[in-house]
Design an enzyme around this catalytic site. Sequence first.
Site, short mmCIF file in Angstrom:
data_model
loop_
_atom_site.label_atom_id
_atom_site.label_comp_id
_atom_site.label_asym_id
_atom_site.label_seq_id
_atom_site.Cartn_x
_atom_site.Cartn_y
_atom_site.Cartn_z
N HIS A 40 0.98 -1.13 -0.09
CA HIS A 40 0.00 -0.05 -0.12
C HIS A 40 0.92 1.08 -0.01
O HIS A 40 1.87 1.25 0.61
CB HIS A 40 -1.00 -0.08 0.94
CG HIS A 40 -0.20 -0.12 2.40
ND1 HIS A 40 0.38 1.09 3.13
CD2 HIS A 40 0.04 -1.19 3.34
CE1 HIS A 40 0.84 0.69 4.50
NE2 HIS A 40 0.75 -0.68 4.31
N ASP A 41 0.36 2.41 -0.66
CA ASP A 41 0.90 3.55 -0.67
C ASP A 41 2.46 3.63 -1.36
O ASP A 41 3.02 4.76 -1.04
CB ASP A 41 0.93 4.16 0.87
CG ASP A 41 -0.34 4.21 1.42
OD1 ASP A 41 -1.31 4.83 0.83
OD2 ASP A 41 -0.77 3.43 2.28
N GLY A 43 5.00 -1.04 2.45
CA GLY A 43 4.26 -0.07 2.42
C GLY A 43 4.96 1.25 2.32
O GLY A 43 5.95 1.55 2.96
#
Length: 270
Positions: A121-122, A139
């Site tokens: 994520h991200d 992440g």
Amino acid sequence: MPDIHPSAVVADGARLGDGVVVGPFCVIGPEVEIGAGSSLKSHVVVEGRTSIGENAQIFPFASIGHQPQDLKFKGEKSRLVIGRNALIRENVTVNPGTEGGGLVTEIGDRCALLAGSHVAHDCRIGHDVILVNNVMVAGHVTIGDFVIMGGGSAAHQFVRIGAHAFVGGLTGLENDLIPYGLAMGDRASLAGLNIVGLRRRGFEREAIHALRHAFRDLFGEGAGTLKDRVDAAATAHGGSPLVDEVVAFLRAGGDRAVCTPRAGEPGSRG
């Protein structure tokens, strides 16, 4: 018109461009957009608010856009954006963003995510990046253009990897890697410059020489803090685009420390 195999499940609302091929047993969610000319070979799952650019090639058992592996995730409307001409091989997993990271994971054009690699994520990944088999990107990692991460390597959360850097196979990268840097080791150290990559991409000899000299000033033996060395390198070698990029990267800073040569190793093995 798309070519959808009878065994595939394409939800109402999914947007598929002209010439998209959806192979056997694929599943595509209602908020997915896939660009023209893309091909999902078989058993591919694309979910969430995911956008994939034109001419993507996605191989069996890839899982794209399912909710992030972050226990803080509460179902917020985050996104995953993948650019054009992506190559996504078998068993790749890519997750969307979270509220804590700007609600988006982004992957640029012409990236190759080889078998078993994972993008969490991200993350923000530039153009022309190659993640070799079983690479793990945690992440909030930022990866510049033309980076290559060797097989089985891993990047710690919040790490920044500068453009044209190379991470060796089975390397665990815990700290930021400068543009054009070469990181090696189970706990990575800065092993020099990615000279092979620089030459292959046609950088001029004078630019490479300037970068070599700046690298020695930054990471060779001598006194002074890293900030002092950055300032000195900027003064001595400023005006060289490659050196200016490294200086800007170091001055920008991040959440992690900077990957440096191991104690006792020369700072200019590039």
